[in-house]
Design a protein around this motif. Structure first.
Motif, short mmCIF file in Angstrom:
data_model
loop_
_atom_site.label_atom_id
_atom_site.label_comp_id
_atom_site.label_asym_id
_atom_site.label_seq_id
_atom_site.Cartn_x
_atom_site.Cartn_y
_atom_site.Cartn_z
N GLY A 175 0.79 -1.23 0.00
CA GLY A 175 0.00 0.00 0.00
C GLY A 175 0.82 1.27 0.00
O GLY A 175 0.27 2.36 -0.13
N ALA A 176 2.11 1.16 0.16
CA ALA A 176 2.99 2.33 0.14
C ALA A 176 3.61 2.46 -1.25
O ALA A 176 3.71 1.50 -2.00
CB ALA A 176 4.11 2.17 1.17
N THR A 177 4.02 3.67 -1.56
CA THR A 177 4.81 3.92 -2.76
C THR A 177 6.21 4.33 -2.31
O THR A 177 6.35 5.11 -1.37
CB THR A 177 4.18 5.05 -3.61
N ILE A 178 7.20 3.78 -2.97
CA ILE A 178 8.59 4.12 -2.66
C ILE A 178 9.20 4.64 -3.95
O ILE A 178 9.32 3.91 -4.93
CB ILE A 178 9.36 2.89 -2.13
N GLY A 215 19.84 5.90 -9.51
CA GLY A 215 20.77 5.03 -8.79
C GLY A 215 20.10 4.22 -7.70
O GLY A 215 20.63 3.21 -7.26
N GLY A 216 18.94 4.65 -7.22
CA GLY A 216 18.18 3.91 -6.22
C GLY A 216 18.78 3.89 -4.83
O GLY A 216 18.41 3.06 -4.01
N HIS A 217 19.69 4.83 -4.53
CA HIS A 217 20.33 4.83 -3.21
C HIS A 217 19.65 5.73 -2.20
O HIS A 217 19.91 5.62 -1.00
CB HIS A 217 21.81 5.23 -3.34
N VAL A 218 18.81 6.64 -2.66
CA VAL A 218 18.03 7.51 -1.77
C VAL A 218 16.58 7.43 -2.24
O VAL A 218 16.27 7.75 -3.39
CB VAL A 218 18.52 8.97 -1.81
N CYS A 219 15.71 6.97 -1.34
CA CYS A 219 14.32 6.75 -1.70
C CYS A 219 13.40 7.46 -0.71
O CYS A 219 13.77 7.70 0.44
CB CYS A 219 14.00 5.26 -1.71
N ARG A 220 12.19 7.76 -1.18
CA ARG A 220 11.19 8.49 -0.39
C ARG A 220 9.99 7.58 -0.15
O ARG A 220 9.52 6.90 -1.05
CB ARG A 220 10.76 9.73 -1.15
N HIS A 268 5.84 9.68 6.35
CA HIS A 268 5.37 9.97 4.99
C HIS A 268 6.13 11.16 4.40
O HIS A 268 6.31 12.18 5.04
CB HIS A 268 3.87 10.29 5.03
N GLY A 269 6.62 10.98 3.17
CA GLY A 269 7.30 12.06 2.47
C GLY A 269 8.77 12.20 2.80
O GLY A 269 9.45 13.04 2.23
N ARG A 270 9.28 11.39 3.70
CA ARG A 270 10.70 11.50 4.09
C ARG A 270 11.57 10.60 3.23
O ARG A 270 11.14 9.55 2.79
CB ARG A 270 10.86 11.12 5.55
N GLY A 288 15.25 -1.41 0.61
CA GLY A 288 15.33 -2.35 1.72
C GLY A 288 15.39 -1.69 3.09
O GLY A 288 15.17 -2.35 4.11
N THR A 289 15.67 -0.42 3.15
CA THR A 289 15.64 0.33 4.41
C THR A 289 14.21 0.75 4.74
O THR A 289 13.83 0.84 5.91
CB THR A 289 16.53 1.59 4.29
N ILE A 290 13.42 1.00 3.73
CA ILE A 290 12.06 1.51 3.92
C ILE A 290 11.05 0.39 4.17
O ILE A 290 10.15 0.54 4.99
CB ILE A 290 11.65 2.37 2.71
N THR A 291 11.20 -0.73 3.49
CA THR A 291 10.18 -1.79 3.63
C THR A 291 10.00 -2.28 5.07
O THR A 291 8.87 -2.49 5.49
CB THR A 291 10.46 -2.97 2.67
N PRO A 292 11.05 -2.43 5.89
CA PRO A 292 10.82 -2.84 7.27
C PRO A 292 10.04 -1.78 8.08
O PRO A 292 9.30 -2.11 9.00
CB PRO A 292 12.21 -3.03 7.86
N LEU A 293 10.21 -0.50 7.73
CA LEU A 293 9.45 0.56 8.41
C LEU A 293 7.97 0.45 8.06
O LEU A 293 7.11 0.68 8.91
CB LEU A 293 9.99 1.93 8.01
N VAL A 294 7.67 0.11 6.82
CA VAL A 294 6.28 -0.09 6.40
C VAL A 294 5.71 -1.31 7.13
O VAL A 294 4.60 -1.26 7.67
CB VAL A 294 6.18 -0.26 4.87
N ASP A 295 6.47 -2.39 7.17
CA ASP A 295 6.01 -3.61 7.85
C ASP A 295 5.69 -3.35 9.32
O ASP A 295 4.63 -3.74 9.81
CB ASP A 295 7.07 -4.71 7.76
N LEU A 296 6.61 -2.71 10.01
CA LEU A 296 6.42 -2.46 11.44
C LEU A 296 5.20 -1.57 11.68
O LEU A 296 4.44 -1.79 12.62
CB LEU A 296 7.69 -1.84 12.03
N TRP A 297 5.01 -0.59 10.83
CA TRP A 297 3.86 0.30 10.98
C TRP A 297 2.55 -0.45 10.72
O TRP A 297 1.60 -0.34 11.50
CB TRP A 297 3.99 1.51 10.06
#
Length: 91
Positions: A32-35, A40-45, A54-56, A62-71
């Motif tokens: 349900g999230a958009t990344i 280069g794919g090294h900095v993602c929002r 949101h928006g950060r 791979g750094t963002i997906t665990p934050l989505v999972d935990l939330w």
């Protein structure tokens, strides 16, 4: 004597939706999230309106997906990411 620890929940992998998204790099959907990533794919929002981050921008997908999972699974952020909320001043 002690119960076995719970097995980790298997989550889907991020699905790439564009090779060049809004930030110039790949874009993904994940639970349900958009990344959106820069070239280069090294900095993602993270784009997920009900998520506190949101928006950060962060590191790789791979750094963002665990934050989505935990939330989504526990409605919380990792302990090291507690948001500071300022208390209103007494008058």
């Amino acid at each position: 004597m002690f119960p076995d620890p719970a097995s980790p929940v298997a989550h889907p992998k991020p699905e790439q939706t564009a090779a060049a998204g809004p930030l110039g790099g790949p874009s993904y959907t994940y639970r349900g999230a958009t990344i959106d990533c820069q070239k280069g794919g090294h900095v993602c929002r993270l784009v997920m309106p009900d998520h506190p981050l949101h928006g950060r921008g962060f590191g790789v997908v791979g750094t963002i997906t665990p934050l989505v999972d935990l939330w989504l699974d526990e409605r919380r952020l990792p302990n090291y990411m507690r948001l500071a909320v300022s208390k209103p001043k007494k008058r």
